[in-house]
Design an enzyme around this catalytic site. Structure first.
Site, PDB file in Angstrom:
ATOM      1  N   ASP A  14      30.609 -52.196  54.506  1.00  0.00           N
ATOM      2  CA  ASP A  14      31.975 -51.715  54.400  1.00  0.00           C
ATOM      3  C   ASP A  14      31.970 -50.308  53.817  1.00  0.00           C
ATOM      4  O   ASP A  14      31.295 -50.048  52.825  1.00  0.00           O
ATOM      5  CB  ASP A  14      32.753 -52.664  53.477  1.00  0.00           C
ATOM      6  CG  ASP A  14      34.192 -52.248  53.303  1.00  0.00           C
ATOM      7  OD1 ASP A  14      35.043 -52.834  53.981  1.00  0.00           O
ATOM      8  OD2 ASP A  14      34.460 -51.342  52.499  1.00  0.00           O
ATOM      9  N   TYR A  19      35.330 -42.386  51.122  1.00  0.00           N
ATOM     10  CA  TYR A  19      34.284 -42.691  50.141  1.00  0.00           C
ATOM     11  C   TYR A  19      33.273 -41.551  50.081  1.00  0.00           C
ATOM     12  O   TYR A  19      32.735 -41.133  51.103  1.00  0.00           O
ATOM     13  CB  TYR A  19      33.554 -43.983  50.485  1.00  0.00           C
ATOM     14  CG  TYR A  19      34.343 -45.255  50.284  1.00  0.00           C
ATOM     15  CD1 TYR A  19      35.630 -45.262  49.769  1.00  0.00           C
ATOM     16  CD2 TYR A  19      33.784 -46.469  50.624  1.00  0.00           C
ATOM     17  CE1 TYR A  19      36.324 -46.447  49.606  1.00  0.00           C
ATOM     18  CE2 TYR A  19      34.475 -47.654  50.454  1.00  0.00           C
ATOM     19  CZ  TYR A  19      35.743 -47.638  49.941  1.00  0.00           C
ATOM     20  OH  TYR A  19      36.432 -48.810  49.778  1.00  0.00           O
ATOM     21  N   SER A 119      43.562 -53.121  54.147  1.00  0.00           N
ATOM     22  CA  SER A 119      43.134 -53.459  52.793  1.00  0.00           C
ATOM     23  C   SER A 119      44.336 -53.356  51.866  1.00  0.00           C
ATOM     24  O   SER A 119      45.274 -52.596  52.130  1.00  0.00           O
ATOM     25  CB  SER A 119      42.011 -52.524  52.333  1.00  0.00           C
ATOM     26  OG  SER A 119      42.477 -51.202  52.175  1.00  0.00           O
TER      27      SER A 119
END
Length: 186
Positions: A14, A19, A119
């Site tokens: 993931d 990120y 999410s």
């Protein structure tokens, strides 16, 4: 670390567009570019522009979302991802933003994603319940841990989503490290 995880049998990886400023996707792309594509499951997340309450605005455009997703595919060096999560959904109004939902559905139809998800890090029961009432979502990545005071409400929402055929993936299961007290003694 990811190669060692793969070698030990981990198959779900993931990441997200944001990120490490995109470096996380690049790193996973460099790792997996020569692996058999059906030997791992790859999920990434793209955050749409929203206001402070997580509601769509004039800046919540499918064009911006798709541009970020295409950047993710390029960094990952993949033709598709298994799961695309609309990142950080905290308001059910975002789940009803028709232009964005249509764009994600189009990605699925084109084979650029296998599963459509989102999410959620706050207001989880509210958004999970809203998703369970729709036919759009395949999977939800949700915060889930023993420190959530509303865990009974969250469990109920998860059951409702599961009954609607939506897969659930848990995150933040250690509640930020698992300490029960601020002094970090328990």
């Amino acid at each position: 670390l990811c190669k060692a995880a793969y070698d030990k049998g981990i198959r779900l990886f993931d990441t997200a567009n944001g990120y490490q400023g995109g470096n996380n996707e690049t790193m996973l792309g460099n790792l997996f570019k020569d692996f058999k594509r059906d030997s791992f499951i790859l999920a990434t997340k793209v955050k749409p522009n929203t206001d402070r309450e997580g509601k769509p605005t004039a800046e919540t455009t499918p064009e911006k979302f798709l541009e970020s997703f295409n950047t993710s595919l390029s960094r990952l060096q993949m033709d598709y991802v298994d799961i695309l999560y609309m990142h950080d959904v905290s308001n059910p109004e975002l789940l009803e933003h028709k232009p964005l939902i249509a764009a994600i559905k189009k990605l699925k139809k084109e084979g650029k994603i296998r599963f459509m998800g989102f999410s959620t890090h706050r207001n989880e029961p509210l958004v999970i319940n809203a998703a369970a009432d729709k036919k759009d979502w395949d999977v939800i990545l949700t915060s889930y841990n023993y420190k959530q005071a509303y865990v009974n409400e969250l469990n109920s929402a998860i059951k409702k989503a599961a009954a609607a055929g939506i897969g659930i993936v848990a995150m933040k299961t250690l509640a930020g490290g698992g300490w029960l007290d601020r002094e970090r003694t328990k």
